[in-house]
Motif scaffolding. Structure first.
Motif, PDB file in Angstrom:
ATOM      1  N   ALA A 267     -49.396 -45.072  53.243  1.00  0.00           N
ATOM      2  CA  ALA A 267     -49.627 -44.652  54.621  1.00  0.00           C
ATOM      3  C   ALA A 267     -50.021 -43.184  54.673  1.00  0.00           C
ATOM      4  O   ALA A 267     -50.887 -42.780  55.466  1.00  0.00           O
ATOM      5  N   LYS A 268     -49.425 -42.400  53.823  1.00  0.00           N
ATOM      6  CA  LYS A 268     -49.775 -40.975  53.752  1.00  0.00           C
ATOM      7  C   LYS A 268     -51.235 -40.792  53.371  1.00  0.00           C
ATOM      8  O   LYS A 268     -51.908 -39.842  53.820  1.00  0.00           O
ATOM      9  N   GLN A 270     -53.461 -42.934  54.247  1.00  0.00           N
ATOM     10  CA  GLN A 270     -54.203 -43.650  55.289  1.00  0.00           C
ATOM     11  C   GLN A 270     -54.906 -44.906  54.750  1.00  0.00           C
ATOM     12  O   GLN A 270     -55.978 -45.291  55.215  1.00  0.00           O
ATOM     13  N   GLU A 272     -54.908 -48.451  55.002  1.00  0.00           N
ATOM     14  CA  GLU A 272     -54.372 -49.463  55.909  1.00  0.00           C
ATOM     15  C   GLU A 272     -54.050 -50.778  55.195  1.00  0.00           C
ATOM     16  O   GLU A 272     -52.985 -51.374  55.400  1.00  0.00           O
ATOM     17  N   THR A 275     -50.964 -50.446  52.891  1.00  0.00           N
ATOM     18  CA  THR A 275     -49.785 -50.163  53.700  1.00  0.00           C
ATOM     19  C   THR A 275     -49.251 -51.443  54.343  1.00  0.00           C
ATOM     20  O   THR A 275     -48.058 -51.759  54.251  1.00  0.00           O
ATOM     21  N   CYS A 337     -45.257 -41.972  59.849  1.00  0.00           N
ATOM     22  CA  CYS A 337     -46.363 -42.185  58.918  1.00  0.00           C
ATOM     23  C   CYS A 337     -47.084 -43.497  59.178  1.00  0.00           C
ATOM     24  O   CYS A 337     -48.230 -43.677  58.753  1.00  0.00           O
ATOM     25  N   ASP A 339     -47.828 -44.683  62.186  1.00  0.00           N
ATOM     26  CA  ASP A 339     -48.451 -44.691  63.510  1.00  0.00           C
ATOM     27  C   ASP A 339     -49.894 -45.175  63.473  1.00  0.00           C
ATOM     28  O   ASP A 339     -50.368 -45.820  64.414  1.00  0.00           O
ATOM     29  N   PHE A 340     -50.606 -44.928  62.373  1.00  0.00           N
ATOM     30  CA  PHE A 340     -52.023 -45.294  62.317  1.00  0.00           C
ATOM     31  C   PHE A 340     -52.235 -46.812  62.196  1.00  0.00           C
ATOM     32  O   PHE A 340     -53.345 -47.304  62.397  1.00  0.00           O
ATOM     33  N   VAL A 341     -51.164 -47.567  61.888  1.00  0.00           N
ATOM     34  CA  VAL A 341     -51.289 -49.030  61.829  1.00  0.00           C
ATOM     35  C   VAL A 341     -50.355 -49.718  62.828  1.00  0.00           C
ATOM     36  O   VAL A 341     -50.335 -50.947  62.902  1.00  0.00           O
ATOM     37  N   ARG A 342     -49.642 -48.943  63.615  1.00  0.00           N
ATOM     38  CA  ARG A 342     -48.586 -49.509  64.456  1.00  0.00           C
ATOM     39  C   ARG A 342     -49.095 -50.525  65.466  1.00  0.00           C
ATOM     40  O   ARG A 342     -48.403 -51.501  65.783  1.00  0.00           O
ATOM     41  N   GLU A 343     -50.280 -50.314  65.988  1.00  0.00           N
ATOM     42  CA  GLU A 343     -50.799 -51.213  67.018  1.00  0.00           C
ATOM     43  C   GLU A 343     -51.624 -52.348  66.455  1.00  0.00           C
ATOM     44  O   GLU A 343     -52.155 -53.163  67.216  1.00  0.00           O
ATOM     45  N   THR A 344     -51.722 -52.455  65.148  1.00  0.00           N
ATOM     46  CA  THR A 344     -52.505 -53.550  64.569  1.00  0.00           C
ATOM     47  C   THR A 344     -51.759 -54.877  64.733  1.00  0.00           C
ATOM     48  O   THR A 344     -50.531 -54.914  64.857  1.00  0.00           O
TER      49      THR A 344
END
Length: 362
Positions: A267-268, A270, A272, A275, A337, A339-344
């Protein structure tokens, strides 16, 4: 109930510093008779018991070892209740429970040992001084190797928590190294299925020790993110090698923990795909573990070739927290960390599956 008058007679004579002749004269029997009683070649007549008890200033129950057996039975009951509290991660209750037991049995080594580990489970740093005091007492009193080894372990960790590193090293030197520990020596003394099962248990422990060493390396070494990824993958490959059919048993929770750790590293970066794959793996293993723990099936078998002589029981699993693994993973996934995939869609599906199983003990 076994009457241990033979041992009691020897114990009382040595404690009081008298001779067999003195007891024989007091009772009006031959010294040979007293000698035979201590050698388990006979027992004193029941009519002599009050006289023996009076000679040593004890009760007949004490002479027969009844009081000691009652005490040991009560301690065993304490141990069983303590094990259940430890299993549920109720550490504050566990500390209070063993504090009560120690008020009743202040000098019993087993009670001291359990109190020491209860304090470790609750907060080893906050209780470091008290833990060390119990460890020191046990090292002076305990002859049983498991108690001594546990005392050494707690002494090392509590000294470390207080910054007493040199003292910690001295305690560490008291322990045997890998090659001279009982596990390594005993395996040569067994035969057949017993030997195979013992060696497999050693392998299980060695793989777990390897994972623990990697964790310490990552915590103390100067590793960049790519190197940490390699180390985490190494540990996951170790578990996959030992449990080749995916039946990890207890170690489902270890696989989940290392998968989450690796997911944070990806995740660090990025990444996806990796992760989400690792979070899904962590969730799958966590749910399997929690389902087994909730089932409380007393005994299951490992099925992979290198551990197929071993069994495990969820009733023996212990932890130092009250929530189950699914709840802990959900809490871990709250990390920013991710957050960039949280809404997937994938992340939300993982979260929903975990929420169906997640719970906290009352």
């Amino acid at each position: 109930m076994e009457i241990s008058i033979h041992e009691q007679l020897k114990k009382l004579r040595r404690e009081r510093g008298n001779t067999q002749d003195e007891l024989a004269a007091h009772l009006g029997v031959s010294v040979q008779a007293v000698s035979k009683w201590e050698r388990r070649e006979g027992c004193p007549d029941i009519a002599l018991l009050p006289g023996i008890a009076a000679f040593y200033d004890v009760t007949v129950d004490q002479l027969l070892g009844v009081d000691e057996q009652r005490k040991q039975e009560k301690i065993r009951n304490y141990q069983e209740t303590g094990r259940l509290l430890f299993n549920q991660g109720k550490n504050a209750a566990l500390v209070a429970f063993w504090r009560k037991a120690q008020r009743e049995f202040p000098n019993e080594t087993e009670v001291m040992y359990q109190r020491m580990y209860a304090l470790m489970a609750e907060d080893e740093k906050r209780h470091a001084e008290e833990i060390l005091s119990y460890a020191r007492r046990l090292l002076k009193k305990a002859s049983y190797s498991d108690l001594r080894n546990g005392a050494i372990q707690c002494a090392v960790y509590s000294c470390q928590a207080m910054g007493k590193i040199e003292e910690a090293k001295e305690y560490a030197k008291m322990a045997a190294d890998y090659h001279t520990c009982q596990n390594e020596m005993t395996k040569f003394l067994l035969e057949g299925e017993e030997a195979v099962a013992y060696c497999q248990r050693n392998l299980e422990s060695l793989f777990e020790l390897a994972a623990g060493n990697v964790s310490v390396m990552l915590g103390k070494g100067l590793y960049n993110d790519n190197e940490q990824i390699k180390a985490c993958m190494f540990v996951l490959q170790l578990y996959a090698l030992l449990f080749q059919d995916g039946n990890y048993g207890f170690y489902h929770t270890r696989v989940a923990m290392w998968s989450l750790r690796l997911a944070k590293l990806y995740a660090k970066a990025q990444d996806e795909e990796q992760t989400l794959r690792l979070l899904a793996d962590a969730a799958e293993n966590t749910i399997v573990y929690d389902t087994m723990e909730a089932d409380r099936n007393p005994v299951r078998k490992y099925t992979a070739f290198m551990v197929d002589h071993l069994t495990y029981s969820s009733s023996e699993w212990v932890k130092d927290y009250t929530e189950n693994e699914s709840m802990r993973l959900l809490n871990g996934m709250d990390n920013g960390c991710f957050d960039f995939v949280r809404e997937t869609e994938v992340f939300q599906k993982i979260k929903t599956k975990l929420e169906e199983v997640a719970r906290e003990e009352d």
